[in-house]
Design a protein around this motif. Structure first.
Motif, PDB file in Angstrom:
ATOM      1  N   SER A 160       0.840  -1.195   0.000  1.00 29.27           N
ATOM      2  CA  SER A 160       0.000   0.000   0.000  1.00 29.27           C
ATOM      3  C   SER A 160       0.874   1.243   0.000  1.00 29.27           C
ATOM      4  O   SER A 160       2.050   1.197   0.376  1.00 29.27           O
ATOM      5  CB  SER A 160      -0.938   0.001   1.213  1.00 29.27           C
ATOM      6  OG  SER A 160      -0.195   0.059   2.412  1.00 29.27           O
ATOM      7  N   ALA A 161       0.289   2.364  -0.426  1.00 26.85           N
ATOM      8  CA  ALA A 161       1.059   3.599  -0.545  1.00 26.85           C
ATOM      9  C   ALA A 161       0.270   4.777   0.022  1.00 26.85           C
ATOM     10  O   ALA A 161      -0.958   4.800  -0.030  1.00 26.85           O
ATOM     11  CB  ALA A 161       1.403   3.858  -2.005  1.00 26.85           C
ATOM     12  N   LEU A 162       1.022   5.747   0.555  1.00 28.58           N
ATOM     13  CA  LEU A 162       0.460   7.022   0.990  1.00 28.58           C
ATOM     14  C   LEU A 162       1.261   8.125   0.322  1.00 28.58           C
ATOM     15  O   LEU A 162       2.482   8.035   0.210  1.00 28.58           O
ATOM     16  CB  LEU A 162       0.552   7.187   2.509  1.00 28.58           C
ATOM     17  CG  LEU A 162      -0.308   6.277   3.376  1.00 28.58           C
ATOM     18  CD1 LEU A 162       0.041   6.482   4.857  1.00 28.58           C
ATOM     19  CD2 LEU A 162      -1.777   6.563   3.142  1.00 28.58           C
ATOM     20  N   THR A 163       0.565   9.177  -0.090  1.00 28.18           N
ATOM     21  CA  THR A 163       1.223  10.305  -0.725  1.00 28.18           C
ATOM     22  C   THR A 163       1.296  11.465   0.252  1.00 28.18           C
ATOM     23  O   THR A 163       0.280  11.871   0.820  1.00 28.18           O
ATOM     24  CB  THR A 163       0.444  10.735  -1.983  1.00 28.18           C
ATOM     25  OG1 THR A 163       0.355   9.608  -2.844  1.00 28.18           O
ATOM     26  CG2 THR A 163       1.148  11.873  -2.710  1.00 28.18           C
ATOM     27  N   ASN A 164       2.510  11.970   0.448  1.00 26.63           N
ATOM     28  CA  ASN A 164       2.793  13.083   1.361  1.00 26.63           C
ATOM     29  C   ASN A 164       2.127  12.878   2.728  1.00 26.63           C
ATOM     30  O   ASN A 164       1.418  13.768   3.220  1.00 26.63           O
ATOM     31  CB  ASN A 164       2.365  14.414   0.734  1.00 26.63           C
ATOM     32  CG  ASN A 164       2.987  15.591   1.451  1.00 26.63           C
ATOM     33  OD1 ASN A 164       3.949  15.452   2.213  1.00 26.63           O
ATOM     34  ND2 ASN A 164       2.427  16.756   1.215  1.00 26.63           N
ATOM     35  N   PRO A 165       2.362  11.720   3.354  1.00 30.52           N
ATOM     36  CA  PRO A 165       1.730  11.460   4.649  1.00 30.52           C
ATOM     37  C   PRO A 165       2.420  12.208   5.784  1.00 30.52           C
ATOM     38  O   PRO A 165       3.589  12.589   5.679  1.00 30.52           O
ATOM     39  CB  PRO A 165       1.913   9.958   4.823  1.00 30.52           C
ATOM     40  CG  PRO A 165       3.227   9.695   4.150  1.00 30.52           C
ATOM     41  CD  PRO A 165       3.227  10.622   2.950  1.00 30.52           C
ATOM     42  N   SER A 166       1.682  12.380   6.857  1.00 28.64           N
ATOM     43  CA  SER A 166       2.275  12.922   8.080  1.00 28.64           C
ATOM     44  C   SER A 166       2.991  11.785   8.814  1.00 28.64           C
ATOM     45  O   SER A 166       2.766  10.598   8.527  1.00 28.64           O
ATOM     46  CB  SER A 166       1.191  13.501   8.980  1.00 28.64           C
ATOM     47  OG  SER A 166       0.355  12.448   9.459  1.00 28.64           O
ATOM     48  N   LEU A 167       3.819  12.147   9.781  1.00 27.11           N
ATOM     49  CA  LEU A 167       4.467  11.143  10.613  1.00 27.11           C
ATOM     50  C   LEU A 167       3.415  10.279  11.305  1.00 27.11           C
ATOM     51  O   LEU A 167       3.552   9.054  11.359  1.00 27.11           O
ATOM     52  CB  LEU A 167       5.375  11.811  11.646  1.00 27.11           C
ATOM     53  CG  LEU A 167       6.034  10.870  12.659  1.00 27.11           C
ATOM     54  CD1 LEU A 167       6.957   9.879  11.957  1.00 27.11           C
ATOM     55  CD2 LEU A 167       6.779  11.671  13.707  1.00 27.11           C
ATOM     56  N   ALA A 168       2.364  10.899  11.804  1.00 28.01           N
ATOM     57  CA  ALA A 168       1.298  10.151  12.489  1.00 28.01           C
ATOM     58  C   ALA A 168       0.648   9.137  11.554  1.00 28.01           C
ATOM     59  O   ALA A 168       0.377   8.000  11.965  1.00 28.01           O
ATOM     60  CB  ALA A 168       0.249  11.109  13.043  1.00 28.01           C
ATOM     61  N   GLN A 169       0.417   9.512  10.306  1.00 32.12           N
ATOM     62  CA  GLN A 169      -0.186   8.572   9.353  1.00 32.12           C
ATOM     63  C   GLN A 169       0.727   7.380   9.102  1.00 32.12           C
ATOM     64  O   GLN A 169       0.268   6.239   9.025  1.00 32.12           O
ATOM     65  CB  GLN A 169      -0.495   9.277   8.033  1.00 32.12           C
ATOM     66  CG  GLN A 169      -1.641  10.255   8.117  1.00 32.12           C
ATOM     67  CD  GLN A 169      -1.784  11.064   6.837  1.00 32.12           C
ATOM     68  OE1 GLN A 169      -0.824  11.668   6.364  1.00 32.12           O
ATOM     69  NE2 GLN A 169      -2.983  11.050   6.285  1.00 32.12           N
ATOM     70  N   VAL A 170       2.017   7.642   8.974  1.00 31.69           N
ATOM     71  CA  VAL A 170       2.970   6.554   8.745  1.00 31.69           C
ATOM     72  C   VAL A 170       3.010   5.631   9.967  1.00 31.69           C
ATOM     73  O   VAL A 170       2.938   4.398   9.824  1.00 31.69           O
ATOM     74  CB  VAL A 170       4.384   7.106   8.441  1.00 31.69           C
ATOM     75  CG1 VAL A 170       5.403   5.967   8.394  1.00 31.69           C
ATOM     76  CG2 VAL A 170       4.376   7.877   7.120  1.00 31.69           C
ATOM     77  N   LYS A 171       3.092   6.205  11.150  1.00 30.59           N
ATOM     78  CA  LYS A 171       3.158   5.379  12.367  1.00 30.59           C
ATOM     79  C   LYS A 171       1.864   4.585  12.552  1.00 30.59           C
ATOM     80  O   LYS A 171       1.907   3.416  12.950  1.00 30.59           O
ATOM     81  CB  LYS A 171       3.435   6.269  13.563  1.00 30.59           C
ATOM     82  CG  LYS A 171       4.873   6.782  13.589  1.00 30.59           C
ATOM     83  CD  LYS A 171       5.135   7.748  14.710  1.00 30.59           C
ATOM     84  CE  LYS A 171       5.130   7.029  16.045  1.00 30.59           C
ATOM     85  NZ  LYS A 171       5.501   7.953  17.148  1.00 30.59           N
ATOM     86  N   ASP A 172       0.713   5.192  12.254  1.00 27.30           N
ATOM     87  CA  ASP A 172      -0.570   4.464  12.339  1.00 27.30           C
ATOM     88  C   ASP A 172      -0.576   3.275  11.404  1.00 27.30           C
ATOM     89  O   ASP A 172      -0.995   2.180  11.780  1.00 27.30           O
ATOM     90  CB  ASP A 172      -1.748   5.388  12.016  1.00 27.30           C
ATOM     91  CG  ASP A 172      -2.064   6.360  13.142  1.00 27.30           C
ATOM     92  OD1 ASP A 172      -1.545   6.197  14.268  1.00 27.30           O
ATOM     93  OD2 ASP A 172      -2.842   7.305  12.872  1.00 27.30           O
ATOM     94  N   LYS A 173      -0.124   3.471  10.191  1.00 31.80           N
ATOM     95  CA  LYS A 173      -0.112   2.399   9.196  1.00 31.80           C
ATOM     96  C   LYS A 173       0.852   1.283   9.622  1.00 31.80           C
ATOM     97  O   LYS A 173       0.541   0.101   9.475  1.00 31.80           O
ATOM     98  CB  LYS A 173       0.274   2.976   7.833  1.00 31.80           C
ATOM     99  CG  LYS A 173       0.403   1.958   6.751  1.00 31.80           C
ATOM    100  CD  LYS A 173      -0.922   1.358   6.358  1.00 31.80           C
ATOM    101  CE  LYS A 173      -0.721   0.384   5.212  1.00 31.80           C
ATOM    102  NZ  LYS A 173      -1.860  -0.480   5.026  1.00 31.80           N
ATOM    103  N   LEU A 174       1.992   1.654  10.182  1.00 30.87           N
ATOM    104  CA  LEU A 174       2.959   0.643  10.609  1.00 30.87           C
ATOM    105  C   LEU A 174       2.451  -0.165  11.788  1.00 30.87           C
ATOM    106  O   LEU A 174       2.809  -1.321  11.950  1.00 30.87           O
ATOM    107  CB  LEU A 174       4.295   1.301  10.973  1.00 30.87           C
ATOM    108  CG  LEU A 174       5.110   1.843   9.799  1.00 30.87           C
ATOM    109  CD1 LEU A 174       6.300   2.627  10.310  1.00 30.87           C
ATOM    110  CD2 LEU A 174       5.554   0.708   8.885  1.00 30.87           C
ATOM    111  N   SER A 175       1.631   0.440  12.634  1.00 31.31           N
ATOM    112  CA  SER A 175       1.140  -0.263  13.825  1.00 31.31           C
ATOM    113  C   SER A 175      -0.119  -1.069  13.553  1.00 31.31           C
ATOM    114  O   SER A 175      -0.554  -1.836  14.396  1.00 31.31           O
ATOM    115  CB  SER A 175       0.884   0.723  14.963  1.00 31.31           C
ATOM    116  OG  SER A 175      -0.188   1.589  14.639  1.00 31.31           O
ATOM    117  N   ALA A 176      -0.695  -0.922  12.365  1.00 38.88           N
ATOM    118  CA  ALA A 176      -1.936  -1.633  12.035  1.00 38.88           C
ATOM    119  C   ALA A 176      -1.685  -3.091  11.752  1.00 38.88           C
ATOM    120  O   ALA A 176      -0.638  -3.529  11.418  1.00 38.88           O
ATOM    121  CB  ALA A 176      -2.606  -0.983  10.823  1.00 38.88           C
TER     122      ALA A 176
END
Length: 79
Positions: free
Chosen positions: A63-79
């Motif tokens: 999956s990919a995110l475009t211009n994510p925030s740090l919080a979005q990246v950390k949320d995705k990694l913890s899912a």
């Protein structure tokens, strides 16, 4: 191999900001310069409606995110 790949350019301020934040948090990543790798630029365009928008962050699950925030990246990694 890290769980993140960040597609970026050397001049992208948003890219550098996100990478500094990830460094501070101890989150590993691999960086790909889309200006040096045409296939990477094509991939970024394929997930961004034809645009070379960076940073584009790709996760281990594909999956990919475009211009994510740090919080979005950390949320995705913890899912």
């Amino acid at each position: 191999m890290s769980d993140l790949t960040i597609y970026s350019t050397p001049w992208c301020g948003y890219c550098h900001r996100l990478m500094k934040q990830l460094d501070r948090e101890g989150v590993g990543y691999t960086t790909v310069d889309i200006e040096q790798e045409p296939s990477a630029a094509e991939y970024v365009m394929s997930v961004n409606g034809g645009n070379q928008t960076v940073p584009t962050v790709v996760f281990a699950d594909g999956s990919a995110l475009t211009n994510p925030s740090l919080a979005q990246v950390k949320d995705k990694l913890s899912a």
